[in-house]
Design an enzyme around this catalytic site. Structure first.
Site, PDB file in Angstrom:
ATOM      1  N   LYS A  24       0.849  -1.193   0.000  1.00 39.01           N
ATOM      2  CA  LYS A  24       0.000   0.000   0.000  1.00 39.01           C
ATOM      3  C   LYS A  24       0.886   1.244   0.000  1.00 39.01           C
ATOM      4  O   LYS A  24       1.773   1.384   0.839  1.00 39.01           O
ATOM      5  CB  LYS A  24      -0.908  -0.019   1.236  1.00 39.01           C
ATOM      6  CG  LYS A  24      -1.726   1.261   1.457  1.00 39.01           C
ATOM      7  CD  LYS A  24      -2.672   1.124   2.661  1.00 39.01           C
ATOM      8  CE  LYS A  24      -3.369   2.434   2.997  1.00 39.01           C
ATOM      9  NZ  LYS A  24      -4.288   2.329   4.155  1.00 39.01           N
ATOM     10  N   LYS A  33     -10.640  12.131   8.663  1.00 38.45           N
ATOM     11  CA  LYS A  33     -10.202  11.662   9.984  1.00 38.45           C
ATOM     12  C   LYS A  33     -10.187  12.823  10.969  1.00 38.45           C
ATOM     13  O   LYS A  33     -10.032  13.970  10.561  1.00 38.45           O
ATOM     14  CB  LYS A  33      -8.768  11.122   9.885  1.00 38.45           C
ATOM     15  CG  LYS A  33      -8.608   9.809   9.149  1.00 38.45           C
ATOM     16  CD  LYS A  33      -7.139   9.402   9.136  1.00 38.45           C
ATOM     17  CE  LYS A  33      -6.926   8.089   8.389  1.00 38.45           C
ATOM     18  NZ  LYS A  33      -7.555   6.936   9.038  1.00 38.45           N
ATOM     19  N   ARG A  60      -7.722  -0.640   0.786  1.00 39.02           N
ATOM     20  CA  ARG A  60      -8.225  -1.847   0.114  1.00 39.02           C
ATOM     21  C   ARG A  60      -8.614  -1.548  -1.332  1.00 39.02           C
ATOM     22  O   ARG A  60      -8.572  -2.430  -2.171  1.00 39.02           O
ATOM     23  CB  ARG A  60      -9.392  -2.442   0.925  1.00 39.02           C
ATOM     24  CG  ARG A  60     -10.584  -1.541   1.049  1.00 39.02           C
ATOM     25  CD  ARG A  60     -11.517  -1.985   2.170  1.00 39.02           C
ATOM     26  NE  ARG A  60     -11.024  -1.552   3.475  1.00 39.02           N
ATOM     27  CZ  ARG A  60     -11.631  -1.823   4.624  1.00 39.02           C
ATOM     28  NH1 ARG A  60     -12.754  -2.531   4.650  1.00 39.02           N
ATOM     29  NH2 ARG A  60     -11.132  -1.394   5.764  1.00 39.02           N
TER      30      ARG A  60
HETATM   31  N1  BES Z   1      -4.551   4.044   7.012  1.00 33.61           N
HETATM   32  C1  BES Z   1      -5.710   3.705   7.756  1.00 33.61           C
HETATM   33  C2  BES Z   1      -5.453   2.627   8.806  1.00 33.61           C
HETATM   34  C3  BES Z   1      -4.520   2.969   9.924  1.00 33.61           C
HETATM   35  C4  BES Z   1      -4.992   3.315  11.179  1.00 33.61           C
HETATM   36  C5  BES Z   1      -3.146   2.864   9.761  1.00 33.61           C
HETATM   37  C6  BES Z   1      -4.112   3.571  12.208  1.00 33.61           C
HETATM   38  C7  BES Z   1      -2.277   3.144  10.792  1.00 33.61           C
HETATM   39  C8  BES Z   1      -2.754   3.493  12.017  1.00 33.61           C
HETATM   40  C9  BES Z   1      -6.801   3.184   6.826  1.00 33.61           C
HETATM   41  O1  BES Z   1      -6.804   3.701   5.552  1.00 33.61           O
HETATM   42  C10 BES Z   1      -8.106   3.530   7.456  1.00 33.61           C
HETATM   43  O2  BES Z   1      -8.350   4.681   7.638  1.00 33.61           O
HETATM   44  N2  BES Z   1      -8.898   2.524   7.789  1.00 33.61           N
HETATM   45  C11 BES Z   1     -10.156   2.724   8.400  1.00 33.61           C
HETATM   46  C12 BES Z   1     -11.137   1.749   7.805  1.00 33.61           C
HETATM   47  C13 BES Z   1     -12.557   1.971   8.227  1.00 33.61           C
HETATM   48  C14 BES Z   1     -13.072   3.274   7.656  1.00 33.61           C
HETATM   49  C15 BES Z   1     -13.388   0.826   7.747  1.00 33.61           C
HETATM   50  C16 BES Z   1     -10.001   2.472   9.894  1.00 33.61           C
HETATM   51  O3  BES Z   1      -9.281   1.547  10.275  1.00 33.61           O
HETATM   52  O4  BES Z   1     -10.567   3.222  10.675  1.00 33.61           O
HETATM   53 ZN    ZN Z   2      -7.917   5.525   5.404  1.00 36.18          ZN
HETATM   54 ZN    ZN Z   3      -4.969   4.382   4.831  1.00 32.62          ZN
END
Ligand code: BES
Ligand code: ZN
Ligand code: ZN
Length: 504
Positions: free
Chosen positions: A269, A281, A355
């Protein structure tokens, strides 16, 4: 810092410090530590008897030699309990010892080969582990500081491995070379993760991949927006469309195997900044999302080492790199995207972007003919909740392949934990309007993310490593300073070497 080896006794090495060791609970030191103790008139035994030093991991005893030894200082490093002693201990102890000696201004340091006596480890493995632990433990990222805290002025210049038997010298030197290549790769991955996103744009990441390719026998292809459109990478392009920085697909290829050997595919990724997009976020901690390309960084860095170690295997690395930002042109919740294989995806949360970009990258890896796949991605916060920063989550559609990846990870001390992939979880990513949706609800978030990826790998044996919790550390430990860890570079390298060796 440079690492080298010479045939020499600890008592005659004349640098700023020598590193010896002690297992936990040992009252009377033996071997090199015993010799040092004797030369110092029993100073080490005395500290042990007084309960000042017990040999626990993470602890050490630093003494001045007052002319009784040629070296100015002796550092006795705790190796912990002998039953728990492993190569990973050697890396950690070396990293910690050298960081301590750096604060004391030491420039030339000698070390014995920990664990090759009573510890029962092989000399070659230990020499490599010491090299890795030293170079990685001393790693700093101070590029943007005008006044460097640890780097430049306070640098250890040389670590000398003190070899007792001349017969072992060439083996030790070969191990040092391998250790340097691996540490160099891990440091590169750390650098890329630590770089801020205004510096490390997708295009800049591609340039770094190209320079890795130039330094080894690798080819590098960069695909840009127009080509990605022609290739049908609708999911990847959907994520990229909110940013002014154009997306790039980085493809590195190494052909060390026979022509007809199937390729190992490594996919990473490469989100150079993840704001969440329209599903934005919270601002607290958002700066960490400059590291959302850690999987891609690991893949690129590992390729450099795989080539330099001349592994007899074919490997293809694929990194979809872009930013995930909100804007007037950004992807919106409810949008439907077409992945490369024609599957439709309902986007319900634009923050589940990893994803999406991986879906297209995995399709492409299969199209290129990769017959075994591993991907690494900072994919879910849910994985951080489940496993913290100790272990990466590991997911698969093929248990035998998982076992090999797990063995490689285990061997290099990059811990993983296998997570379930029951068919029952598929329910959670069913969409009302498309073939699949990009979120699976609050429950088992790391698993449903993996389940989503599984839709794009077909029958190809595949392992997904969720490194969201392990790619960055919030405090230093062993040979890992605070910040980027470089996980899972070592696993990738080891896996390639293992596959090359087994020849299947
Ligand atoms: N890059 C983030 C995941 C992440 C979180 C990496 C903390 C490192 C530290 C990913 O793209 C993301 O935001 N995932 C979401 C998915 C959700 C919206 C289903 C998450 O984990 O909150
Ligand atoms: Zn994300
Ligand atoms: Zn991400």
């Amino acid at each position: 810092m440079d690492v080298d080896a010479q045939v020499q006794d600890v008592l005659t090495y004349d640098g700023d410090a020598i590193i010896v060791n002690l297992f936990e609970g040992v009252k009377k030191p033996g071997g090199a530590t015993g010799a040092v103790d004797q030369a110092l008139g029993g100073l080490v035994s005395r500290a042990i008897a007084q309960g000042e030093f017990q040999g626990k991991t993470g602890t050490s005893l630093l003494l001045h030699t007052q002319g009784k030894l040629r070296a100015e200082r002796v550092l006795v490093a705790g190796l912990g309990k002998q039953e728990q002693f492993e190569l990973e201990t050697v890396r950690a102890v070396t990293g910690e010892a050298l960081r301590l000696l750096r604060t004391r201004g030491c420039r030339r340091v000698g070390t014995i080969l920990h664990g090759t006596g009573a510890g029962g480890l092989g000399i070659k493995e230990v020499a490599q582990a010491i090299t890795e632990g030293a170079l990685l433990g001393l790693y700093t990222f101070e590029q943007y500081k005008n006044k460097k805290k640890e780097g430049d002025h306070k640098a250890i210049q040389k670590l000398m491995l003190l070899v007792r038997d001349r017969l072992h010298l060439s083996d030790v030197r070969a191990s040092i070379t391998a250790g340097k290549i691996i540490a160099h790769a891990v440091s590169l991955a750390r650098d890329l993760v630590n770089e801020p996103s205004n510096k490390l744009t997708p295009e800049a990441l591609a340039a770094r991949a190209q320079s890795v390719a130039k330094s080894g026998k690798l080819t590098c292809q960069i695909f840009r927006k127009r080509q990605l459109e022609r290739m049908g990478m609708g999911a990847f392009l959907g994520v990229a469309q909110g940013s002014g920085q154009p997306p790039v697909l980085i493809v590195l290829s190494y052909r060390g195997g026979r022509r007809k050997d199937p390729d190992l595919g490594l996919v990473g990724k490469g989100i150079t900044f993840d704001s969440g997009g329209i599903s934005i976020k919270p601002s607290e901690g958002m700066e960490q999302m400059k590291g959302d390309m850690a999987g891609g960084a690991a893949v690129i860095a590992a390729m450099g080492a795989i080539a330099r170690l001349k592994s007899s295997i074919n490997v293809t690395a694929i990194v979809p790199a872009c930013e995930n930002l909100p804007s007037g042109s950004a992807l919106k919740p409810g949008d439907v995207l077409w992945a490369m294989d024609g599957k439709t995806i309902e986007v319900l949360n634009t923050d589940a972007e990893g994803r999406l970009v991986l879906a297209d990258a995995l399709c492409y890896a299969r199209k290129l003919g990769c017959q075994r796949l591993v991907d690494a991605a900072t994919l879910t916060g849910a994985c951080v909740v489940a496993l913290g920063s100790v272990r990466s989550g590991a997911f698969t559609n093929d248990q035998a392949w998982m076992d090999r990846v797990r063995a490689a990870a285990e061997a290099v001390g990059e811990k993983v934990w296998q997570m379930p992939m029951d068919g029952d979880y598929d329910e959670q990513i069913k969409s009302d309007v498309a073939d699949v949706k990009n979120i699976g609800g609050r429950k088992a978030g790391a698993v449903t993310a993996a389940k989503f990826l599984a839709r794009f790998v077909g029958e190809t044996p595949w392992v997904h490593l969720d490194i969201a919790g392990t790619s960055q550390a919030d405090k230093e430990k062993g040979y890992t300073p605070k910040g980027a860890t470089g996980v899972p570079v070592q696993t990738f390298i080891r896996l390639a070497l293992d596959l090359a060796k087994s020849g299947d």
